[in-house]
Design a protein around this motif. Structure first.
Motif, PDB file in Angstrom:
ATOM      1  N   LYS A   1       0.831  -1.200   0.000  1.00 15.31           N
ATOM      2  CA  LYS A   1       0.000   0.000   0.000  1.00 15.31           C
ATOM      3  C   LYS A   1       0.873   1.261   0.000  1.00 15.31           C
ATOM      4  N   ARG A   2       0.334   2.293  -0.606  1.00 13.90           N
ATOM      5  CA  ARG A   2       1.000   3.589  -0.646  1.00 13.90           C
ATOM      6  C   ARG A   2       0.283   4.515   0.335  1.00 13.90           C
ATOM      7  N   CYS A   3       1.031   5.073   1.303  1.00 18.11           N
ATOM      8  CA  CYS A   3       0.411   5.847   2.382  1.00 18.11           C
ATOM      9  C   CYS A   3       1.039   7.233   2.485  1.00 18.11           C
ATOM     10  N   LEU A   4       0.209   8.168   2.936  1.00 17.30           N
ATOM     11  CA  LEU A   4       0.648   9.546   3.149  1.00 17.30           C
ATOM     12  C   LEU A   4       0.426   9.929   4.606  1.00 17.30           C
ATOM     13  N   ASP A   5       1.466  10.441   5.244  1.00 15.24           N
ATOM     14  CA  ASP A   5       1.370  10.969   6.608  1.00 15.24           C
ATOM     15  C   ASP A   5       1.424  12.487   6.519  1.00 15.24           C
ATOM     16  N   VAL A   6       0.331  13.144   6.840  1.00 17.36           N
ATOM     17  CA  VAL A   6       0.221  14.598   6.711  1.00 17.36           C
ATOM     18  C   VAL A   6       0.653  15.266   8.018  1.00 17.36           C
ATOM     19  N   GLY A   7       1.592  16.220   7.903  1.00 14.92           N
ATOM     20  CA  GLY A   7       2.102  16.899   9.089  1.00 14.92           C
ATOM     21  C   GLY A   7       2.935  15.959   9.938  1.00 14.92           C
ATOM     22  N   THR A   8       3.926  15.330   9.331  1.00  9.76           N
ATOM     23  CA  THR A   8       4.641  14.213   9.957  1.00  9.76           C
ATOM     24  C   THR A   8       5.473  14.605  11.167  1.00  9.76           C
ATOM     25  N   PHE A   9       5.951  15.849  11.219  1.00 12.71           N
ATOM     26  CA  PHE A   9       6.852  16.317  12.276  1.00 12.71           C
ATOM     27  C   PHE A   9       8.089  15.420  12.327  1.00 12.71           C
ATOM     28  N   GLU A  10       8.271  14.625  13.402  1.00 13.40           N
ATOM     29  CA  GLU A  10       9.456  13.765  13.474  1.00 13.40           C
ATOM     30  C   GLU A  10       9.197  12.356  12.952  1.00 13.40           C
ATOM     31  N   GLY A  11       8.010  12.136  12.378  1.00  9.55           N
ATOM     32  CA  GLY A  11       7.774  10.906  11.647  1.00  9.55           C
ATOM     33  C   GLY A  11       7.207   9.742  12.418  1.00  9.55           C
TER      34      GLY A  11
END
Length: 243
Positions: free
Chosen positions: A55-65
């Motif tokens: 799957k391809r995922c997006l983390d919005v506003g990741t900061f330190e991940g």
């Protein structure tokens, strides 16, 4: 442990102390970042799929991940989106700091120690498009971000355009407004922590639906504690599907 390894760990610990961490993360056994929030006890509250292989995922506003690395641990190919400079943050004018500096040092350090393949992309969610990020995503995740944005509905519209299947959202909500049978939100534009809004759970659901998502529902609620304080922040988790 070999002497060289011990020296490397000591240098790494010193680097950790130089960074103001938002997320508490265990980068190696016994090596934990001193973050404001420790999200590890709450991971199961978000209802993320256990297996995201392929799957391809997006983390919005990741900061330190923190969440980007968690999605990667579940098998996903992850892009982590966040702005690159302090002056790019969506601060109210009266709270905007005079100085500017590069952001992302904590993410880069954590990714390096973890051996992560997550790709951090600099930019605002306001300007993110499928074209700029290489297409749509099987899962878009947004945690504890939108209360800090001047225009959360625009951000949600952008995420709806980026989402090809599942959307997982979590953010603070107003306990005072939670019992009202109407949509309502507190405006908090001049409070510390650059928090613009604190909607009720009902309002978050309406905003997410208005932005273009379908099958919008509350997955759960919980109270997120500060790492070294007794106080806690009420959070609502919302799941939705792409239209």
């Amino acid at each position: 442990m070999a002497g060289g390894d011990a020296e490397a760990v000591a240098r790494l610990r010193a680097r950790l102390e130089e960074i103001g961490w938002y997320h508490t993360q265990e980068l190696a056994p016994g090596l934990v970042t001193p973050g404001m929030f420790d999200l590890r006890p709450y991971i199961d509250r978000y209802g993320l799929p256990d297996d995201l292989s392929g799957k391809r995922c997006l983390d919005v506003g990741t900061f330190e991940g923190f969440w980007a690395f968690e999605l990667e641990r579940r098998g996903a190919e992850v892009i982590a989106l966040d702005v690159d400079r302090i002056q790019d943050l969506d601060w109210p004018p009266r709270l905007r700091p005079a100085e500017d500096a590069e952001r992302g040092e904590g993410f880069r350090l954590a990714a390096d120690v973890l051996g992560s393949s997550v790709r951090r992309v600099g930019g605002s969610i306001y300007e993110a498009t499928p074209e700029s990020l290489g297409g749509r995503f099987d899962l878009v995740f947004c945690g504890s971000v939108l209360i800090h944005l001047r225009d959360p509905v625009l951000a949600l519209e952008r995420m709806a355009a980026l989402c090809g299947d599942r959307f997982v959202f979590a953010d603070e909500y107003s306990r005072r407004l939670a019992l009202l049978p109407i949509n309502a939100a507190e405006f908090r534009g001049e409070t510390p922590w650059s928090t613009w809004w604190r909607p009720s759970p009902r309002t978050w659901v309406s905003m997410i639906h208005c932005a273009g998502f379908e099958d919008v529902r509350v997955h759960g609620r919980f109270r997120m504690r500060f790492r070294e304080r007794r106080s806690a922040v009420p959070h609502v988790v919302v799941h939705a599907r792409a239209r």
